[in-house]
Design a protein around this motif. Structure first.
Motif, PDB file in Angstrom:
ATOM      1  N   SER A   1       0.849  -1.204  -0.019  1.00  0.00           N
ATOM      2  CA  SER A   1       0.024  -0.001  -0.044  1.00  0.00           C
ATOM      3  C   SER A   1       0.782   1.241  -0.152  1.00  0.00           C
ATOM      4  CB  SER A   1      -1.112   0.142   1.263  1.00  0.00           C
ATOM      5  OG  SER A   1      -0.264  -0.023   2.321  1.00  0.00           O
ATOM      6  N   ASN A   2       0.110   2.235  -0.388  1.00  0.00           N
ATOM      7  CA  ASN A   2       0.747   3.771  -0.419  1.00  0.00           C
ATOM      8  C   ASN A   2       2.128   3.719  -1.374  1.00  0.00           C
ATOM      9  OD1 ASN A   2      -0.951   4.930   1.449  1.00  0.00           O
ATOM     10  ND2 ASN A   2      -0.014   4.320   3.064  1.00  0.00           N
ATOM     11  N   ILE A   3       1.818   3.098  -2.568  1.00  0.00           N
ATOM     12  CA  ILE A   3       2.931   3.330  -3.658  1.00  0.00           C
ATOM     13  C   ILE A   3       2.575   4.694  -4.246  1.00  0.00           C
ATOM     14  CG2 ILE A   3       3.877   2.380  -5.656  1.00  0.00           C
ATOM     15  CD1 ILE A   3       2.594  -0.310  -4.557  1.00  0.00           C
ATOM     16  N   PRO A   4       3.570   5.384  -4.487  1.00  0.00           N
ATOM     17  CA  PRO A   4       3.503   6.633  -5.276  1.00  0.00           C
ATOM     18  C   PRO A   4       3.293   6.259  -6.559  1.00  0.00           C
ATOM     19  CG  PRO A   4       5.520   6.791  -3.962  1.00  0.00           C
ATOM     20  CD  PRO A   4       4.932   5.478  -3.951  1.00  0.00           C
ATOM     21  N   ASP A   5       1.999   7.137  -7.270  1.00  0.00           N
ATOM     22  CA  ASP A   5       1.752   6.728  -8.669  1.00  0.00           C
ATOM     23  C   ASP A   5       2.678   6.816  -9.599  1.00  0.00           C
ATOM     24  OD1 ASP A   5      -1.071   7.169  -7.217  1.00  0.00           O
ATOM     25  OD2 ASP A   5      -1.472   9.109  -8.130  1.00  0.00           O
ATOM     26  N   ALA A   6       3.807   7.603  -9.593  1.00  0.00           N
ATOM     27  CA  ALA A   6       4.758   7.504 -10.611  1.00  0.00           C
ATOM     28  C   ALA A   6       5.382   6.284 -10.404  1.00  0.00           C
ATOM     29  CB  ALA A   6       5.695   8.753 -10.281  1.00  0.00           C
ATOM     30  N   ASP A   7       5.398   5.367  -9.364  1.00  0.00           N
ATOM     31  CA  ASP A   7       6.314   4.215  -8.907  1.00  0.00           C
ATOM     32  C   ASP A   7       5.561   2.924  -9.335  1.00  0.00           C
ATOM     33  OD1 ASP A   7       8.804   5.713  -8.503  1.00  0.00           O
ATOM     34  OD2 ASP A   7       8.023   6.143  -6.495  1.00  0.00           O
ATOM     35  N   PHE A   8       4.289   3.162  -9.300  1.00  0.00           N
ATOM     36  CA  PHE A   8       3.417   2.046  -9.415  1.00  0.00           C
ATOM     37  C   PHE A   8       3.712   0.861 -10.376  1.00  0.00           C
ATOM     38  CE2 PHE A   8      -0.203  -0.487 -10.415  1.00  0.00           C
ATOM     39  CZ  PHE A   8      -0.768  -1.111  -9.121  1.00  0.00           C
ATOM     40  N   ALA A   9       3.848   1.263 -11.542  1.00  0.00           N
ATOM     41  CA  ALA A   9       3.909   0.438 -12.804  1.00  0.00           C
ATOM     42  C   ALA A   9       5.296  -0.505 -12.673  1.00  0.00           C
ATOM     43  CB  ALA A   9       3.935   0.994 -14.108  1.00  0.00           C
ATOM     44  N   ASP A  10       6.374   0.339 -12.078  1.00  0.00           N
ATOM     45  CA  ASP A  10       7.500  -0.484 -11.961  1.00  0.00           C
ATOM     46  C   ASP A  10       7.542  -1.264 -10.601  1.00  0.00           C
ATOM     47  OD1 ASP A  10       8.991   0.970 -14.040  1.00  0.00           O
ATOM     48  OD2 ASP A  10       9.820   2.427 -12.830  1.00  0.00           O
ATOM     49  N   ILE A  11       6.822  -0.835  -9.623  1.00  0.00           N
ATOM     50  CA  ILE A  11       6.565  -1.771  -8.574  1.00  0.00           C
ATOM     51  C   ILE A  11       5.951  -2.788  -8.725  1.00  0.00           C
ATOM     52  CG2 ILE A  11       5.678  -1.944  -5.973  1.00  0.00           C
ATOM     53  CD1 ILE A  11       8.417  -0.209  -6.193  1.00  0.00           C
ATOM     54  N   ALA A  12       4.879  -2.819  -9.469  1.00  0.00           N
ATOM     55  CA  ALA A  12       3.840  -3.947  -9.682  1.00  0.00           C
ATOM     56  C   ALA A  12       4.489  -5.162 -10.584  1.00  0.00           C
ATOM     57  CB  ALA A  12       2.740  -3.358 -10.585  1.00  0.00           C
ATOM     58  N   GLU A  13       5.532  -4.440 -11.563  1.00  0.00           N
ATOM     59  CA  GLU A  13       6.295  -5.381 -12.217  1.00  0.00           C
ATOM     60  C   GLU A  13       7.411  -5.941 -11.482  1.00  0.00           C
ATOM     61  OE1 GLU A  13       9.009  -5.496 -16.315  1.00  0.00           O
ATOM     62  OE2 GLU A  13       8.699  -3.501 -15.281  1.00  0.00           O
ATOM     63  N   GLY A  14       7.942  -5.231 -10.803  1.00  0.00           N
ATOM     64  CA  GLY A  14       9.000  -5.916  -9.718  1.00  0.00           C
ATOM     65  C   GLY A  14       8.292  -7.105  -9.124  1.00  0.00           C
ATOM     66  N   TRP A  15       7.265  -6.931  -8.437  1.00  0.00           N
ATOM     67  CA  TRP A  15       6.677  -7.828  -7.732  1.00  0.00           C
ATOM     68  C   TRP A  15       6.556  -8.867  -8.504  1.00  0.00           C
ATOM     69  CZ3 TRP A  15       7.089  -8.374  -2.488  1.00  0.00           C
ATOM     70  CH2 TRP A  15       6.926  -7.154  -1.890  1.00  0.00           C
ATOM     71  N   ARG A  16       5.770  -8.715  -9.697  1.00  0.00           N
ATOM     72  CA  ARG A  16       5.392 -10.008 -10.464  1.00  0.00           C
ATOM     73  C   ARG A  16       6.613 -10.707 -11.057  1.00  0.00           C
ATOM     74  NH1 ARG A  16       1.552  -6.329 -12.131  1.00  0.00           N
ATOM     75  NH2 ARG A  16       2.870  -5.603 -13.865  1.00  0.00           N
ATOM     76  N   GLU A  17       7.513 -10.038 -11.580  1.00  0.00           N
ATOM     77  CA  GLU A  17       8.589 -10.486 -12.373  1.00  0.00           C
ATOM     78  C   GLU A  17      10.060 -10.779 -11.605  1.00  0.00           C
ATOM     79  OE1 GLU A  17       8.248 -11.417 -15.735  1.00  0.00           O
ATOM     80  OE2 GLU A  17       6.277 -10.625 -15.330  1.00  0.00           O
ATOM     81  N   TYR A  18      10.260  -9.868 -11.055  1.00  0.00           N
ATOM     82  CA  TYR A  18      11.975 -10.043 -10.288  1.00  0.00           C
ATOM     83  C   TYR A  18      11.535 -10.560  -8.741  1.00  0.00           C
ATOM     84  CZ  TYR A  18      12.646  -7.091 -14.227  1.00  0.00           C
ATOM     85  OH  TYR A  18      12.810  -6.800 -15.524  1.00  0.00           O
ATOM     86  N   TYR A  19      10.700 -10.064  -7.956  1.00  0.00           N
ATOM     87  CA  TYR A  19      10.465 -10.849  -6.649  1.00  0.00           C
ATOM     88  C   TYR A  19       9.777 -12.259  -6.788  1.00  0.00           C
ATOM     89  CZ  TYR A  19      10.776  -9.796  -1.888  1.00  0.00           C
ATOM     90  OH  TYR A  19      10.837  -9.657  -0.197  1.00  0.00           O
ATOM     91  N   PHE A  20       8.537 -12.172  -6.935  1.00  0.00           N
ATOM     92  CA  PHE A  20       7.771 -13.459  -6.771  1.00  0.00           C
ATOM     93  C   PHE A  20       8.232 -14.324  -8.098  1.00  0.00           C
ATOM     94  CE2 PHE A  20       5.733 -11.586  -3.171  1.00  0.00           C
ATOM     95  CZ  PHE A  20       6.024 -12.681  -2.226  1.00  0.00           C
ATOM     96  N   GLY A  21       8.595 -13.684  -9.260  1.00  0.00           N
ATOM     97  CA  GLY A  21       8.851 -14.476 -10.332  1.00  0.00           C
ATOM     98  C   GLY A  21      10.083 -15.229  -9.990  1.00  0.00           C
TER      99      GLY A  21
END
Length: 128
Positions: free
Chosen positions: A98-118
């Motif tokens: 929660s509370n992800i800055p709007d400008a960072d959201f796309a990168d954070i979401a991709e990071g969770w999906r691809e680099y962290y849990f991927g």
């Protein structure tokens, strides 16, 4: 501010998944980078050579990890809650950030999906 929430099925039991999230040696195995991590509430952590930093808030062994992630001078706390549930011999892991800055959201979401849990999924299922 935005919230990212997603569940992942991981081919490993809750204790192995928990170790992949909290043990610095295991984190290095799946991420490829040294990690600073402790299960002590209030301790700071650093992953991917400082690309992800914050403070550890709460741990429930094999079930839950709560962290605050730092985003510069942002006044609102960016909280990450990771829940681990058994699914037979495997695990369902749900992350809510929660509370992800709007400008960072796309990168954070991709990071969770691809680099962290991927990367964790690949670590436990290398032949996939």
């Amino acid at each position: 501010m935005k919230t990212f929430k997603k569940s992942f099925r991981i081919n490993a039991g809750p204790s192995d998944v928990y170790s992949a999230l909290t043990n610095p040696y295991t984190i290095e195995l799946w991420s490829g980078y040294p990690a600073q991590m402790s299960e002590e509430s209030g301790s700071e952590f650093s992953l991917w050579e400082g690309d992800i930093t914050g403070v550890n808030i709460e741990f429930i062994r094999d079930r839950k990890v709560v962290q605050e992630w730092y985003f510069g001078d942002q006044p609102e706390k960016s909280l990450v809650t990771i829940l681990i549930e058994p699914d037979g011999e495997n695990s369902i892991v749900t992350v809510e950030h929660s509370n992800i800055p709007d400008a960072d959201f796309a990168d954070i979401a991709e990071g969770w999906r691809e680099y962290y849990f991927g990367a964790i999924i690949d670590f436990f299922n290398p032949n996939f």
